[in-house]
Design a protein around this motif. Structure first.
Motif, PDB file in Angstrom:
ATOM      1  N   ASN A 144       0.834  -1.194   0.000  1.00 54.69           N
ATOM      2  CA  ASN A 144       0.000   0.000   0.000  1.00 54.69           C
ATOM      3  C   ASN A 144       0.877   1.255   0.000  1.00 54.69           C
ATOM      4  O   ASN A 144       1.209   1.782   1.067  1.00 54.69           O
ATOM      5  CB  ASN A 144      -0.925   0.003   1.224  1.00 54.69           C
ATOM      6  N   PRO A 145       1.278   1.743  -1.166  1.00 50.80           N
ATOM      7  CA  PRO A 145       2.175   2.908  -1.244  1.00 50.80           C
ATOM      8  C   PRO A 145       1.564   4.181  -0.648  1.00 50.80           C
ATOM      9  O   PRO A 145       2.288   5.012  -0.112  1.00 50.80           O
ATOM     10  CB  PRO A 145       2.430   3.068  -2.739  1.00 50.80           C
ATOM     11  N   MET A 146       0.242   4.323  -0.736  1.00 49.77           N
ATOM     12  CA  MET A 146      -0.406   5.504  -0.155  1.00 49.77           C
ATOM     13  C   MET A 146      -0.237   5.518   1.363  1.00 49.77           C
ATOM     14  O   MET A 146       0.042   6.552   1.964  1.00 49.77           O
ATOM     15  CB  MET A 146      -1.892   5.526  -0.517  1.00 49.77           C
ATOM     16  N   CYS A 147      -0.395   4.348   1.986  1.00 53.85           N
ATOM     17  CA  CYS A 147      -0.223   4.237   3.436  1.00 53.85           C
ATOM     18  C   CYS A 147       1.224   4.470   3.848  1.00 53.85           C
ATOM     19  O   CYS A 147       1.501   5.097   4.872  1.00 53.85           O
ATOM     20  CB  CYS A 147      -0.686   2.863   3.921  1.00 53.85           C
ATOM     21  N   GLN A 148       2.135   3.962   3.042  1.00 49.80           N
ATOM     22  CA  GLN A 148       3.553   4.175   3.328  1.00 49.80           C
ATOM     23  C   GLN A 148       3.868   5.671   3.375  1.00 49.80           C
ATOM     24  O   GLN A 148       4.569   6.148   4.276  1.00 49.80           O
ATOM     25  CB  GLN A 148       4.408   3.492   2.263  1.00 49.80           C
ATOM     26  N   GLN A 149       3.350   6.401   2.389  1.00 51.13           N
ATOM     27  CA  GLN A 149       3.578   7.839   2.318  1.00 51.13           C
ATOM     28  C   GLN A 149       2.943   8.550   3.510  1.00 51.13           C
ATOM     29  O   GLN A 149       3.542   9.439   4.108  1.00 51.13           O
ATOM     30  CB  GLN A 149       3.002   8.374   1.002  1.00 51.13           C
ATOM     31  N   TRP A 150       1.722   8.149   3.852  1.00 53.66           N
ATOM     32  CA  TRP A 150       1.007   8.785   4.967  1.00 53.66           C
ATOM     33  C   TRP A 150       1.712   8.532   6.290  1.00 53.66           C
ATOM     34  O   TRP A 150       1.835   9.437   7.120  1.00 53.66           O
ATOM     35  CB  TRP A 150      -0.425   8.256   5.031  1.00 53.66           C
ATOM     36  N   VAL A 151       2.193   7.320   6.490  1.00 53.51           N
ATOM     37  CA  VAL A 151       2.918   6.962   7.716  1.00 53.51           C
ATOM     38  C   VAL A 151       4.158   7.827   7.883  1.00 53.51           C
ATOM     39  O   VAL A 151       4.477   8.298   8.968  1.00 53.51           O
ATOM     40  CB  VAL A 151       3.289   5.460   7.697  1.00 53.51           C
ATOM     41  N   LYS A 152       4.869   8.057   6.757  1.00 52.93           N
ATOM     42  CA  LYS A 152       6.071   8.902   6.794  1.00 52.93           C
ATOM     43  C   LYS A 152       5.710  10.346   7.127  1.00 52.93           C
ATOM     44  O   LYS A 152       6.395  11.006   7.902  1.00 52.93           O
ATOM     45  CB  LYS A 152       6.814   8.832   5.457  1.00 52.93           C
ATOM     46  N   GLN A 153       4.626  10.835   6.531  1.00 53.75           N
ATOM     47  CA  GLN A 153       4.202  12.218   6.775  1.00 53.75           C
ATOM     48  C   GLN A 153       3.807  12.433   8.231  1.00 53.75           C
ATOM     49  O   GLN A 153       4.083  13.481   8.813  1.00 53.75           O
ATOM     50  CB  GLN A 153       3.021  12.564   5.861  1.00 53.75           C
ATOM     51  N   GLN A 154       3.160  11.430   8.828  1.00 48.79           N
ATOM     52  CA  GLN A 154       2.730  11.520  10.222  1.00 48.79           C
ATOM     53  C   GLN A 154       3.843  11.165  11.205  1.00 48.79           C
ATOM     54  O   GLN A 154       3.642  11.236  12.408  1.00 48.79           O
ATOM     55  CB  GLN A 154       1.534  10.587  10.460  1.00 48.79           C
ATOM     56  N   ARG A 155       4.972  10.725  10.660  1.00 45.30           N
ATOM     57  CA  ARG A 155       6.146  10.348  11.458  1.00 45.30           C
ATOM     58  C   ARG A 155       5.841   9.205  12.424  1.00 45.30           C
ATOM     59  O   ARG A 155       6.395   9.106  13.508  1.00 45.30           O
ATOM     60  CB  ARG A 155       6.692  11.565  12.210  1.00 45.30           C
ATOM     61  N   LEU A 156       4.927   8.328  12.009  1.00 41.33           N
ATOM     62  CA  LEU A 156       4.589   7.177  12.838  1.00 41.33           C
ATOM     63  C   LEU A 156       5.731   6.170  12.878  1.00 41.33           C
ATOM     64  O   LEU A 156       5.840   5.387  13.831  1.00 41.33           O
ATOM     65  CB  LEU A 156       3.326   6.477  12.297  1.00 41.33           C
ATOM     66  N   ASN A 157       6.576   6.181  11.829  1.00 39.67           N
ATOM     67  CA  ASN A 157       7.659   5.206  11.772  1.00 39.67           C
ATOM     68  C   ASN A 157       8.734   5.441  12.825  1.00 39.67           C
ATOM     69  O   ASN A 157       9.718   4.714  12.889  1.00 39.67           O
ATOM     70  CB  ASN A 157       8.276   5.165  10.362  1.00 39.67           C
ATOM     71  N   GLN A 158       8.533   6.454  13.678  1.00 44.39           N
ATOM     72  CA  GLN A 158       9.427   6.620  14.819  1.00 44.39           C
ATOM     73  C   GLN A 158       9.085   5.605  15.912  1.00 44.39           C
ATOM     74  O   GLN A 158       9.883   5.349  16.809  1.00 44.39           O
ATOM     75  CB  GLN A 158       9.315   8.044  15.381  1.00 44.39           C
ATOM     76  N   ASP A 159       7.886   5.047  15.848  1.00 45.16           N
ATOM     77  CA  ASP A 159       7.438   4.041  16.805  1.00 45.16           C
ATOM     78  C   ASP A 159       7.549   2.661  16.180  1.00 45.16           C
ATOM     79  O   ASP A 159       7.590   2.516  14.964  1.00 45.16           O
ATOM     80  CB  ASP A 159       5.979   4.301  17.209  1.00 45.16           C
ATOM     81  N   PRO A 160       7.570   1.613  17.019  1.00 42.67           N
ATOM     82  CA  PRO A 160       7.617   0.253  16.461  1.00 42.67           C
ATOM     83  C   PRO A 160       6.272  -0.173  15.890  1.00 42.67           C
ATOM     84  O   PRO A 160       5.216   0.264  16.357  1.00 42.67           O
ATOM     85  CB  PRO A 160       7.990  -0.605  17.678  1.00 42.67           C
ATOM     86  N   LEU A 161       6.304  -1.004  14.868  1.00 45.39           N
ATOM     87  CA  LEU A 161       5.082  -1.589  14.314  1.00 45.39           C
ATOM     88  C   LEU A 161       4.471  -2.566  15.325  1.00 45.39           C
ATOM     89  O   LEU A 161       5.199  -3.140  16.123  1.00 45.39           O
ATOM     90  CB  LEU A 161       5.399  -2.340  13.017  1.00 45.39           C
TER      91      LEU A 161
END
Length: 204
Positions: free
Chosen positions: A80-97
């Motif tokens: 899901n490339p749209m979700c990947q982009q959104w996750v980066k914008q929200q900086r959620l990838n600073q937390d663990p999955l």
């Protein structure tokens, strides 16, 4: 048709194929958005994560929603490339999955969810009881515009990851120093929570 024309045709065909699959992926991602909005509980995960903790946490999460019979929607970030982009914008990838949301409020990862489960807050949050009362002291909420309880001064949405400010060990619940990464006693990564979790038992 000479060799040069054949090479050009191959390149054009390859570009068209890439464009087709790219459009298909974006269409698939867009189609996921509408049904996800119907569910109060949704999360983002990766089916090919190489991080052992992320994989274990995702397995625990799927087991939890299955046993709890919670209606949910899961976004697989791998396709899901749209979700990947959104996750980066929200900086959620600073937390663990996995990244977990309840009623569109970001609560964090599996350790944060486990905290809500252990304090018997999950069901109340899922039902949005915080719109009617303070979940920390059960005082009725006077107005929706109010952000904090008039009695205990707790933020009504204290479980929102944006409101977290102190570090604790998710296992022993001891408060940790701000620069501490792992709890020395439990050897577990610390998480940031709202200070109310430290005093929640006393308030209740």
């Amino acid at each position: 048709m000479d060799q040069e024309d054949l090479e050009i045709e191959k390149e054009v065909n390859a570009m068209l194929i890439q464009k087709f699959w790219r459009l298909r992926k974006h269409k698939y991602a867009a189609q996921q958005v509408v049904p996800s909005l119907r569910e109060k509980f949704h999360f983002y995960y990766s089916s090919i994560s190489t991080n052992m903790k992320a994989t274990t946490s995702t397995q625990r999460l799927f087991t939890f929603v299955k046993n709890k019979k919670v209606k949910y929607f899961a976004f697989n970030l791998c396709d899901n490339p749209m979700c990947q982009q959104w996750v980066k914008q929200q900086r959620l990838n600073q937390d663990p999955l996995p990244f977990i949301f309840i009623n569109k409020v970001y609560i964090g990862s599996m350790d944060d969810l486990q905290l809500l489960i252990d304090f018997h807050l999950f069901d109340s949050i899922l039902k949005q009881d915080y719109l009617k009362k303070c979940l920390a002291c059960n005082t009725p909420r006077e107005q929706l515009e109010d952000e904090k309880c008039s009695k205990c001064k707790t933020n009504y949405i204290f479980f929102d990851k944006k409101n977290q400010g102190v570090k604790i060990c998710p296992k022993c619940r001891d408060r940790q120093n701000e620069d501490t990464i792992q709890c020395q006693k439990c050897q577990i990564d610390c998480i940031k929570v709202n200070e109310v979790f430290i005093h929640l038992r006393e308030i209740q």
